[in-house]
Write a protein that holds these residues in place. Structure first.
Motif, PDB file in Angstrom:
ATOM      1  N   LEU A 199      10.351 -10.376  -8.808  1.00 54.41           N
ATOM      2  CA  LEU A 199       9.442  -9.390  -8.224  1.00 54.41           C
ATOM      3  C   LEU A 199       8.002  -9.867  -8.295  1.00 54.41           C
ATOM      4  CD1 LEU A 199       9.023  -6.587  -6.993  1.00 54.41           C
ATOM      5  CD2 LEU A 199       8.917  -5.668  -9.326  1.00 54.41           C
ATOM      6  N   GLN A 200       7.642 -10.497  -9.401  1.00 53.70           N
ATOM      7  CA  GLN A 200       6.273 -10.992  -9.521  1.00 53.70           C
ATOM      8  C   GLN A 200       6.028 -12.125  -8.524  1.00 53.70           C
ATOM      9  OE1 GLN A 200       5.125 -12.305 -13.434  1.00 53.70           O
ATOM     10  NE2 GLN A 200       2.963 -11.983 -13.012  1.00 53.70           N
ATOM     11  N   LEU A 201       7.022 -12.970  -8.292  1.00 51.89           N
ATOM     12  CA  LEU A 201       6.868 -14.043  -7.303  1.00 51.89           C
ATOM     13  C   LEU A 201       6.748 -13.472  -5.892  1.00 51.89           C
ATOM     14  CD1 LEU A 201       9.406 -16.625  -8.755  1.00 51.89           C
ATOM     15  CD2 LEU A 201       6.906 -16.793  -8.768  1.00 51.89           C
ATOM     16  N   MET A 202       7.510 -12.418  -5.610  1.00 52.07           N
ATOM     17  CA  MET A 202       7.386 -11.774  -4.300  1.00 52.07           C
ATOM     18  C   MET A 202       5.999 -11.160  -4.148  1.00 52.07           C
ATOM     19  SD  MET A 202      11.186 -10.078  -3.897  1.00 52.07           S
ATOM     20  CE  MET A 202      10.867  -9.473  -2.238  1.00 52.07           C
ATOM     21  N   ALA A 203       5.451 -10.650  -5.248  1.00 52.11           N
ATOM     22  CA  ALA A 203       4.087 -10.120  -5.197  1.00 52.11           C
ATOM     23  C   ALA A 203       3.089 -11.235  -4.884  1.00 52.11           C
ATOM     24  CB  ALA A 203       3.739  -9.454  -6.533  1.00 52.11           C
ATOM     25  N   GLN A 204       3.290 -12.416  -5.465  1.00 47.01           N
ATOM     26  CA  GLN A 204       2.415 -13.561  -5.166  1.00 47.01           C
ATOM     27  C   GLN A 204       2.543 -13.968  -3.699  1.00 47.01           C
ATOM     28  OE1 GLN A 204       0.183 -15.014  -7.393  1.00 47.01           O
ATOM     29  NE2 GLN A 204       0.755 -13.213  -8.604  1.00 47.01           N
ATOM     30  N   VAL A 232      -4.110 -20.317  -1.636  1.00 46.30           N
ATOM     31  CA  VAL A 232      -3.495 -21.508  -2.229  1.00 46.30           C
ATOM     32  C   VAL A 232      -2.996 -21.206  -3.632  1.00 46.30           C
ATOM     33  CG1 VAL A 232      -3.990 -23.795  -3.179  1.00 46.30           C
ATOM     34  CG2 VAL A 232      -4.685 -23.243  -0.852  1.00 46.30           C
ATOM     35  N   GLN A 233      -3.789 -20.522  -4.425  1.00 48.97           N
ATOM     36  CA  GLN A 233      -3.398 -20.221  -5.805  1.00 48.97           C
ATOM     37  C   GLN A 233      -2.131 -19.392  -5.855  1.00 48.97           C
ATOM     38  OE1 GLN A 233      -6.821 -18.318  -7.510  1.00 48.97           O
ATOM     39  NE2 GLN A 233      -8.092 -20.172  -7.458  1.00 48.97           N
ATOM     40  N   VAL A 254       4.469 -19.600  -6.200  1.00 52.90           N
ATOM     41  CA  VAL A 254       5.788 -19.418  -5.588  1.00 52.90           C
ATOM     42  C   VAL A 254       6.432 -20.773  -5.310  1.00 52.90           C
ATOM     43  CG1 VAL A 254       7.051 -18.361  -3.676  1.00 52.90           C
ATOM     44  CG2 VAL A 254       4.974 -17.267  -4.551  1.00 52.90           C
ATOM     45  N   PHE A 255       5.636 -21.714  -4.837  1.00 57.89           N
ATOM     46  CA  PHE A 255       6.149 -23.058  -4.521  1.00 57.89           C
ATOM     47  C   PHE A 255       6.752 -23.718  -5.757  1.00 57.89           C
ATOM     48  CE2 PHE A 255       5.513 -27.658  -4.365  1.00 57.89           C
ATOM     49  CZ  PHE A 255       6.122 -27.990  -3.163  1.00 57.89           C
ATOM     50  N   CYS A 278      11.924 -16.327  -1.380  1.00 59.63           N
ATOM     51  CA  CYS A 278      10.664 -16.596  -0.681  1.00 59.63           C
ATOM     52  C   CYS A 278      10.157 -18.013  -0.917  1.00 59.63           C
ATOM     53  CB  CYS A 278       9.593 -15.582  -1.077  1.00 59.63           C
ATOM     54  SG  CYS A 278       9.284 -15.445  -2.852  1.00 59.63           S
ATOM     55  N   GLY A 279      10.949 -18.833  -1.589  1.00 68.25           N
ATOM     56  CA  GLY A 279      10.530 -20.207  -1.844  1.00 68.25           C
ATOM     57  C   GLY A 279      10.312 -20.998  -0.581  1.00 68.25           C
ATOM     58  N   ASN A 280      11.146 -20.790   0.429  1.00 69.41           N
ATOM     59  CA  ASN A 280      10.964 -21.488   1.701  1.00 69.41           C
ATOM     60  C   ASN A 280       9.935 -20.796   2.589  1.00 69.41           C
ATOM     61  OD1 ASN A 280      12.768 -23.461   1.016  1.00 69.41           O
ATOM     62  ND2 ASN A 280      14.470 -22.644   2.218  1.00 69.41           N
ATOM     63  N   LEU A 281       9.901 -19.454   2.533  1.00 66.29           N
ATOM     64  CA  LEU A 281       9.003 -18.715   3.417  1.00 66.29           C
ATOM     65  C   LEU A 281       7.541 -18.971   3.090  1.00 66.29           C
ATOM     66  CD1 LEU A 281      10.823 -15.264   3.713  1.00 66.29           C
ATOM     67  CD2 LEU A 281      11.258 -17.412   4.912  1.00 66.29           C
TER      68      LEU A 281
END
Length: 927
Positions: A686-691, A708-709, A714-715, A722-725
């Motif tokens: 969820l935190q990564l989706m927020a990023q 970028v930050q 996520v990257f 969402c890693g690819n998106l």
């Protein structure tokens, strides 16, 4: 009937309660006007809740009034109170839509049927009552609601929350501090408190006994203005005490005054009358046949009621009804255990063993002592009947009671674990934990231990605590060993689901370890090859072995599911796994198709928890296609389900991407803070989706360094969802800030993965990433390729972003005419979507080309409330009022009510005009 139990020549008028009476009056006027609503009265015993219900009944002219008083001894009989309430209307079930009729009749035990989810039963209850109210406005008065069985309480709370345009009112009186009052918390709650001093003195003065003013002051102060305590105390004290000649007790006996006074009244009646009172307290007041058959078995005659009426215990107008609900509970609580057992034995013998088997089993249990396998077996059989009706909390209660009478430790533990599972199914995780604690040391053997661990993991999931679940389930797999390969596979898939959600916050194991365990177990010879299993294997390979190994398996899984694959009977977390797989393959068409099929299956089955998760997935796909209004409708429906069921979740934390795209910065950052706060509970994803959402927002604002930050976080973690998106976003932000290393890494990953996915979205994204780093004719070719590929699927938002980037590139090359074409298309798309930051960014670029463009202005559609937008969007898609009502769990008249408001706000006269006014495609034209 007077407050003091003496029948006066004329009942004194109601004193005080101005706010409550006004609220009741407003509700009655609302119902008379063809609308509906609910009111909850809560307070301590004797405070006047029942009297307020009597006030409402007396003033409900032209309304049909139906009253129900819940009784404590039947709190565990699932749907029992609902059946008693609906009994006058059951001849109307033929008018219900087929699915609603089937689910309601099955829940009430009228016909056999599959277990019912709570919301379909609530909808059927609402529809049935609103049908009756259409002929004559209806007022339902519910007293002592704290004693409702859980299933009935949920159905009535569901109904009460959806009273809009149904000529139906509901007033609920519930004792503060008892029962599941939280079910009614979303309604209009009035806390009934003691009377102010002048009104309390006036009530005392209205009595038949004279009270000295100084004594009245003492009584008012000592009772806190509790009306029943005032009058019962005045009735109990001697005349000398009331006149001030003799001293009052010091302190006044108020603490347990009411219960003590009623106990003294009961003790003063003949033994036969006392026995009959206990029988009346143990049986529902509307089941006089069973009660009098039991009375006959106890040798009690009808004449035994007379001393109780004379003493003010029973109502002279209804001799089998207690004067006040508190008297009933006092009589039952004050009885000796042996007396209660004798009474319940008589009631059990009076119950029909076939038609009333559940109530008979319950009374037998209340009459039994010690180990009694016959009683335990009857209770277990009753629990199965409860399960078949969807009465899961009733099933749990029957099983817990069956365990009380079970001698064999293994059998007792099994029944308690079954009870725990039923509690989990009903959504009561704390009760499930209590049942497992009771099982304690009796839980033996690997299978039983595995069941316990699995349920404890589920209980934690209900409470949104995810971090420890993967390790718990992996431990369960170890305990189970090789005994049950299919169960092992299910446990591992659940562990993988939890690990993907927790991501880097997993404790006791890791996402990679769980994925590797799933891959190893997938080769078990008796594991069936099914689309869902294959999808879980693909995700496991993705996190354990890399994208190159996972993508082909995920592709095969999605192809299998689209070709059939049994997706309709998937378990509730499957929508999350589906979203991850489709995002990882950039496959929006598979995602939309399968999510829609899941939602339809969830609706058909009434699986509300599953549906709520699927709605969030559908909302993501609506956003990708620029259908922000439709996405908001999905979010609103999710919030409705959360409010109706008590499931965790809800609020703006689910709308992260919508908030980012619409530029609602304050709400977005508040939701991001909530997401960060949930990290400690294990919600790393969820935190990564927020990023990811913050990246979208900052790009819309042109804040490339901040973008970028967020994108880099996520990257680095590279989650499937969402890693690819994030890759094209990171490339865009990196190019703008000169982050060559970041751009190179992101483009390299994109170039490796997009061809493996092979979808237009993947290849269009790759073309866009390359265009951002190319120059000259090559860049233009890639931009055009990206726009063309992204136009091949429901990806209007992604295509508009590509056009914006292409237009910006053209403008920087001084090709103003070509730039205007792309920027105008991007601006008009963003403007129609409601993507305010991106529309403003495109408008600014247009200005730089020499073309003017007006700032976006809010359109009439955004004056609609969330519910109105939801109804309007569904009507725009071609759904009928009845279909919308079924989807939203409301009545057709409520849908019509909302549509009329939509017509007024949009300035239209027909639902055919809705699509154009709210920017939705017209289903008739296909545009």
């Amino acid at each position: 009937m007077g407050w003091n139990g003496v029948q006066p020549a004329s009942e004194p008028p109601m004193v005080g309660r101005h706010a409550e009476r006004q609220a009741i009056g407003r509700l009655l006027d609302t119902v008379r006007d063809g609308l509906g609503g609910a009111l909850v009265l809560t307070g301590e015993p004797g405070i006047g809740k029942t009297r307020l219900l009597e006030y409402a009944a007396a003033r409900a002219a032209e309304l049909r009034v139906v009253r129900l008083t819940a009784v404590e001894p039947e709190t565990g009989l699932g749907f029992g109170a609902l059946y008693r309430l609906l009994r006058p209307f059951l001849n109307r079930t033929g008018r219900l839509p087929g699915p609603q009729r089937a689910v309601l009749e099955a829940a009430l035990g009228l016909v056999p049927g599959p277990p019912a989810d709570r919301c379909p039963v609530g909808l059927a209850t609402l529809t049935l009552l609103s049908e009756a109210a259409a002929e004559q406005p209806l007022l339902i008065l519910l007293d002592d609601a704290q004693w409702l069985d859980r299933e009935s309480a949920e159905a009535l709370a569901f109904t009460a929350r959806r009273l809009h345009a149904d000529s139906l009112g509901l007033i609920i009186a519930v004792r503060a501090g008892l029962g599941d009052n939280g079910l009614f918390a979303a309604l209009g709650v009035h806390s009934v408190t003691g009377l102010p001093e002048p009104e309390a003195r006036a009530l005392l003065a209205a009595g038949t006994r004279r009270v000295d003013p100084a004594v009245a002051d003492r009584i008012v102060a000592g009772t806190g203005g509790n009306p029943l305590a005032l009058l019962e105390l005045a009735d109990t004290l001697a005349a000398e005490q009331l006149s001030g000649v003799a001293p009052l007790p010091d302190p006044l006996p108020v603490g347990r005054l009411l219960e003590g006074h009623f106990r003294r009244l009961v003790r003063a009646v003949p033994p036969e009358t006392a026995a009959l009172l206990l029988l009346l307290a143990a049986a529902p007041s509307d089941d006089s046949g069973t009660m009098w058959r039991a009375a006959g078995r106890l040798g009690l005659s009808a004449r035994a009621v007379e001393p109780a009426v004379a003493a003010g215990i029973l109502d002279p107008d209804t001799p089998s009804g207690f004067r006040h609900p508190l008297i009933r509970s006092t009589v039952y609580a004050a009885a000796e255990p042996g007396e209660r057992r004798r009474t319940h034995a008589a009631l059990a013998a009076a119950c029909d063993p076939v038609a009333d088997a559940d109530r008979r089993a319950w009374h037998r249990a209340e009459a039994a002592e010690g180990v009694d396998d016959g009683v335990a077996d009857d209770l277990e059989a009753a629990s199965e009947r409860a399960r078949s009706r969807g009465g899961y909390s009733q099933q749990a209660l029957f099983l817990s009671r069956a365990a009380d009478f079970t001698g064999d430790p293994d059998r007792r533990a099994e029944r308690l674990l079954d009870a725990a599972q039923a509690h989990l199914t009903s959504g009561d995780a704390p009760a499930a934990g209590a049942a497992m604690e009771r099982a304690g040391a009796d839980i033996r053997g690997p299978v039983m231990r595995t069941r316990e661990l699995r349920m404890r993991a589920t209980a934690q999931m209900f409470q949104l605590a995810v971090a420890d679940i993967p390790a718990m389930l992996m431990d369960a797999v170890t305990r189970l060993g090789a005994q049950d390969p299919r169960l092992t596979w299910e446990l591992l898939c659940e562990a993988l689901h939890a690990a993907l959600v927790a991501h880097d916050t997993v404790r006791g194991t890791s996402l990679t370890e769980v994925g590797a365990a799933v891959v190893a177990a997938r080769h078990a010879p008796d594991s069936a090859v099914r689309g869902r299993d294959l999808l879980m294997e693909g995700l496991a390979r993705r996190v354990a072995e890399g994208y190159e190994r996972g993508a082909p398996v995920l592709r095969a899984a999605l192809d299998g599911l689209r070709g059939g694959g049994g997706i309709e009977d998937a378990h509730s977390p499957f929508a999350v796994m589906l979203l991850m797989a489709c995002d990882d393959l950039w496959d929006v068409e598979a995602g939309r198709e399968l999510a829609d099929r899941l939602a339809a299956a969830d609706r058909e089955a009434g699986a509300l928890y599953a549906l709520s998760i699927t709605l969030l997935v559908e909302a993501r796909y609506e956003l990708l296609d620029g259908r922000f209004t439709e996405a908001e409708a999905r979010y609103v429906e999710f919030d409705d389900i959360v409010a109706a069921t008590g499931f965790p979740g809800g609020g703006d934390i689910n709308r992260l991407h919508l908030l980012a795209l619409t530029g609602r910065e304050a709400e977005l950052r508040a939701a991001v803070r909530r997401a960060a706060g949930m990290r400690s509970m294990g919600h790393g994803l969820l935190q990564l989706m927020a990023q990811h959402a913050l990246t979208l927002f900052e790009l819309g604002q042109g804040h490339y360094r901040q973008a970028v930050q967020h994108a880099r976080a996520v990257f680095e973690e590279d989650p499937p969802t969402c890693g690819n998106l994030v890759l094209p976003l990171l490339i865009e932000a990196g190019v703008r800030t000169g982050d060559r290393d970041g751009v190179t890494r992101a483009l390299s990953r994109l170039a490796e993965r997009a061809p493996l996915a092979g979808t237009p979205w993947a290849l269009g994204t790759l073309a866009l990433g390359r265009a951002l780093t190319a120059d000259g004719d090559e860049a233009e070719k890639l931009y055009r390729e990206s726009v063309e590929l992204l136009g091949q699927g429901p990806l209007a938002l992604e295509r508009a972003r590509a056009r914006l980037l292409f237009g910006e590139w053209l403008r920087r090359r001084k090709r103003r005419s070509d730039a205007r074409k792309q920027l105008r298309a991007a601006y008009e798309s963003f403007d129609a979507f409601g993507a305010v930051p991106y529309a403003e960014r495109a408008r600014t670029e247009l200005l730089a080309t020499g073309e003017t463009a007006r700032r976006r202005t809010e359109e009439t559609r955004f004056d609609l409330t969330p519910r109105e937008r939801q109804v309007a969007s569904m009507a725009a898609s071609g759904l009928t009022n009845g279909e919308i009502a079924t989807r939203l769990f409301v009545t057709a008249s409520t849908v019509e009510f909302h549509l009329n408001r939509v017509f007024g706000k949009l300035g239209i006269a027909s639902r055919k005009q809705i699509p154009r006014r709210i920017g939705e495609p017209d289903p008739a034209s296909g545009s």
